[in-house]
Structures are given as structure tokens and as C-alpha cells.
Design an enzyme around this catalytic site. Structure first.
Site, short mmCIF file in Angstrom:
data_model
loop_
_atom_site.label_atom_id
_atom_site.label_comp_id
_atom_site.label_asym_id
_atom_site.label_seq_id
_atom_site.Cartn_x
_atom_site.Cartn_y
_atom_site.Cartn_z
CG HIS A 48 -0.38 -0.17 2.58
ND1 HIS A 48 0.57 0.96 3.04
CD2 HIS A 48 -0.32 -0.98 3.73
CE1 HIS A 48 1.00 0.91 4.34
NE2 HIS A 48 0.43 -0.52 4.47
CB CYS A 92 2.15 -3.55 4.95
SG CYS A 92 0.25 -4.30 5.80
#
Length: 473
Positions: free
Chosen positions: A133, A141
Site C-alpha cells: 500500500h 506490510c
């Protein structure tokens, strides 16, 4: 919540962010490399190098590297994700479908990695909503800048519009070269890394997306029906592997590459290639082009974090906007620095520590253990003031008694200071009460005005990613 909802009926492009066109320069690069805008893609990620590669199929049917994106931030250590909340970014082979593309992400745009896959589930590994992202902040992430994820998202969107039903995400700790395999040869994750290197090698020799299956809690790549089998093999990640084969031309090329890699790795080990240090307290890394733009920026577990390289990169342009709340990883400490940090209580600058309590509190509430012992045996008064002696000064028995360190409180204590003298001395912190076991050698941790250890993680701002989502994994 970490990266927005993820449902099966999400549209690929529901807003202006998700509808951004592929940049003209990237389209021109496709033309130069004999690629079509809607042809399939494949993504590879390398933690140590802090790079994300987008590969695209050319008109000859082989994948070629289209563009390499520096990763703004990844978290955890080198190695696979094991459980919810361990902050690890996943490693392995994952499948990205259109349903995993999230145009409504809380972090600009995102796509779900698909962790855990069947292999992870067979091992009982847990975790959810592990994304690639924007926002350049990570708790498990792979985080890019908003500008980068917009471009990557557009490439995935166009490949789906072209008919690709899913693209493959390959996540590795580092580029699986003989040098890296030699450097990390003692890492406990090496058996897992050798297994996923099989898939890495399949892609290297074929330039085709490897077919991935799972059985006996391991990965299997490019499996086909065995010569004497009557049907295609059926795989189950937790069950025994069925009879299968690998295409002969692929098997031969694979064997040649692996023998060459292993031979080179053995040579590097025999020549004394240093073993990579196991990491202590460093949470992930970031590409040097981003670290160079941050105050006290450091690449952490990624490569290229030397100060000279960062200073040269500081004048270059970053590939995207770096938010003000970005939290760089801690610096990698040398062995000497680690020893210095471990010995900090003994070598820290002298700091006066008052054992007396403020006037509004009873003295016995903060009286030190040794002070109490000295008072009981008649060696001193009710209050003592301990201070670490200055480095250049040494107390002499013949001179006027100086306040004794707490570690030597059993020695004759100086006369009780006048109350006004105690009040005039700055009391930086309440008196520490060391245990009996620590008495012979341990000195109290000094309450310095600035208690931050050099190179330690800076405090987070109130609007940081960490503070906003501290309750998450």
C-alpha cells in the site's frame, strides 16, 4: 482496518485515485520492450534490497523487467511471517486477484498479498490484511509512496482489463544469489529460503510465471503429470505429495543453474565470506533513496545505509512524497556499539540522584535499600544523596568525604546534609531501589536530562501511523 476493506465485489476503479492512467514514460518503456499495455504482470519483492520489481509479459510470451520501485518502508525481520502481530512482512509465493485490489484503501491504494496461503495455513501461521500500500508506513506490510502505489495499481488494473485472472507476487528476504546465500548460511530461516529459491530459480531459467502447488507442508513448482500416471496430480498442503514430474527442459536448466549457484556459494564460504549478523532490535528497513531524505534516516535491515551514500542521495529527487509521520528503522549497531549500549549504566555521564523525597512525601517512601541498611547499623543519618563521581575526579581518603556511589553504600557514609542543601540539588528522578543481588556490581540507571541512547528509535509524533494503529497487529 489496516488497509481498508477487502471484499469480493470491489471494483478495480471506483474513484479518481484508482482510475489514474499509466504514466506516458512507462507506456513508452513498454513499447521499447515489445510489451502491450494490457499484457500480464508479475511482481517480485526483496526485503534486503528494499525493492519491488514489476515484470511484464512481452509479445514473445516471456516476462521481462519493466520497472524497479524502491520500497519506502517494510517492517519486521528477514524471514517469513509466522503469527498475527509479529510485525513481519510475509515471504513466499502469493496470488493477487481483482478482488484483492482495494481502491478504497485507508492508505491511498493497496492490494492484499493473500497471506496466509495454503503453505502458511498448513503450518498454522496466522495473520490477515497484509498489504502492499501507500503512506510509507508499515506494521507487517510493504509500504510505498502514494505516487508509487498509484502507478503499480494502474499496471495491475490494466493487466486485469487485458484478461489476466490473477498475477503472482513473489516475496523474498533478498535476491537469491550465491553471495547472499553464503552470507546468510547460518540463519535459522535458511531451510525455508532454500525451498522458495526453487521457485526463484524456476522463474530465472524460464522467464515464465511458475505454477505453484503445496504438499507435505512444502512448495512444489511447475509440477505436471508423472509419465505413468493416468491423471493430473492433486495437491494438498498437509497431505503426502502425489506422483508428479517437472518438464524435462525446465528440470535440466534448473539443475544446471542450481549446481552452478551451489558451487559458487561453496567457494565464497571457503574463502571466508563473513556471516551476516543476526539482527537485534531493528524493525525492518527502507530503501536508501528514502532514508537519505529523513532526519537521522537509516536503511535498517536494507542495504546501502552508509552515511556517505545517504548524503550523496540527499540531493537527488525522491520517487514520491514522504509523509511527515514516516518512522525510519533503527540503525544497525556494530559489536562495539552494542557493548557500549549494554554498559550504558556504568559509562553514562555523571548524574546526581537524590534519595531524599520531596517535602510533601515521607522520607521512608523513597529511602534506598542501602541507605536504610546504613541507618540501621548506625553508619549514617536518615537521608543520603548519591552521585556518580566525575570521570576525571577520584575521591581520596584524606580529603573531605565525597558522596559515595550507591554500589558502595556499606562504606562509611558522609554526614547528613542540611535539608536546604538537599533541596537545592536537582532531583532528576525518584531514588532507585536496587535488589540485593544487584548490590555488589550494579549502579542505578542515571536519570539524565536526555535519556535517549544514540541511534535509538525516535519518539513517534501523535499523528503517526504507529500511534493511529497501535492496537492493530
Amino acid at each position: 482496518m489496516l488497509a481498508g476493506c477487502n471484499t469480493d465485489d470491489i471494483s478495480l476503479a471506483t474513484n479518481a485515485k484508482a482510475n489514474q492512467p499509466v504514466p506516458p514514460k512507462l507506456i513508452q518503456a513498454m513499447v521499447d520492450k515489445n510489451m502491450d499495455l494490457n499484457s500480464p504482470i508479475l511482481v517480485r519483492i526483496f526485503k534486503q534490497e528494499a525493492e519491488l520489481e514489476v515484470w511484464k509479459q512481452d509479445r514473445d510470451g516471456r516476462f521481462a523487467l519493466l520497472k524497479t520501485y524502491p520500497i519506502c518502508r517494510w517492517s519486521g525481520d528477514l524471514g517469513p511471517k509466522v503469527r498475527e502481530g509479529d510485525r513481519q512482512a510475509p515471504e513466499g509465493f502469493y496470488t493477487i486477484t481483482p478482488a484483492q485490489m482495494n481502491p478504497q484503501s485507508s492508505f491511498y491504494l493497496s492490494f492484499n498479498t493473500g497471506y496466509p496461503n495454503a503453505y502458511d495455513q498448513a503450518l498454522g501461521r496466522t495473520g490477515s490484511q497484509l498489504m502492499v500500500h501507500g503512506d510509507c508506513s508499515s506494521r507487517g506490510c510493504y509500504a510505498m509512496t502514494d505516487e508509487q502505489i498509484a502507478e503499480i495499481y494502474s499496471l495491475g488494473r490494466e493487466s486485469f482489463f487485458g484478461g489476466q485472472r490473477a498475477f503472482q507476487l513473489q516475496a523474498f528476504p533478498f535476491k537469491m544469489t550465491p553471495m547472499n546465500m553464503a552470507k546468510h548460511r547460518n540463519n535459522p530461516n535458511m531451510p525455508f529460503w532454500r525451498m522458495i529459491k526453487e521457485g526463484y530459480d524456476h522463474f530465472e531459467v524460464t522467464r515464465q510465471e511458475p505454477k505453484v502447488d503445496f504438499c507435505e507442508k512444502k512448495y512444489v513448482f511447475n509440477a505436471i503429470r508423472a509419465p505413468n500416471a493416468k491423471s493430473d496430480p492433486v495437491f494438498n498442503a498437509s497431505a503426502k505429495c502425489p506422483a508428479y514430474a517437472i518438464p524435462e527442459e525446465v528440470a535440466e536448466a534448473l539443475q544446471e543453474k542450481q549446481q552452478q549457484d551451489q558451487g559458487e556459494t561453496n567457494k565464497l564460504i571457503s574463502r571466508g565470506t563473513p556471516v551476516a549478523r543476526l539482527n537485534t532490535g531493528i524493525d525492518g528497513g527502507m530503501n536508501k533513496v528514502f532514508a537519505a531524505k529523513l532526519p537521522d534516516g537509516n536503511t535498517g535491515l536494507s542495504e546501502g545505509g552508509d552515511s556517505q551514500g545517504l548524503s550523496l542521495l540527499a540531493l537527488s529527487r525522491a520517487p514520491g512524497t514522504i509523509p511527515s509521520h514516516v518512522n525510519p528503522p533503527k540503525p544497525r549497531l556494530t559489536a562495539e556499539e552494542e557493548q557500549r549500549v549494554a554498559a550504558a549504566p556504568a559509562t553514562a555521564p555523571a548524574t546526581r540522584v537524590a534519595a531524599a523525597t520531596p517535602a510533601q512525601q515521607p522520607a521512608q517512601e523513597s529511602e534506598g535499600w542501602f541507605s536504610s541498611l546504613a541507618r540501621k547499623v548506625g553508619l549514617g543519618g536518615n537521608e543520603t544523596t548519591a552521585s556518580a563521581p566525575p570521570p576525571a575526579a577520584r575521591p581520596k581518603a584524606e580529603s573531605k568525604p565525597a558522596p559515595a556511589p550507591i554500589a558502595r553504600a556499606t562504606a562509611a557514609a558522609p554526614k547528613q546534609p542540611e535539608p536546604k542543601q538537599v533541596a537545592a540539588k536537582p532531583a532528576a528522578a525518584p531514588a532507585l531501589k536496587p535488589s540485593v543481588a544487584d548490590a555488589p556490581t550494579a549502579a542505578p540507571a542515571p536519570a539524565a536530562k536526555d535519556s535517549t541512547i544514540a541511534g535509538a528509535q525516535p519518539a513517534l509524533s501523535s499523528n503517526s501511523f504507529e500511534s493511529r494503529f497501535g492496537a492493530m497487529k
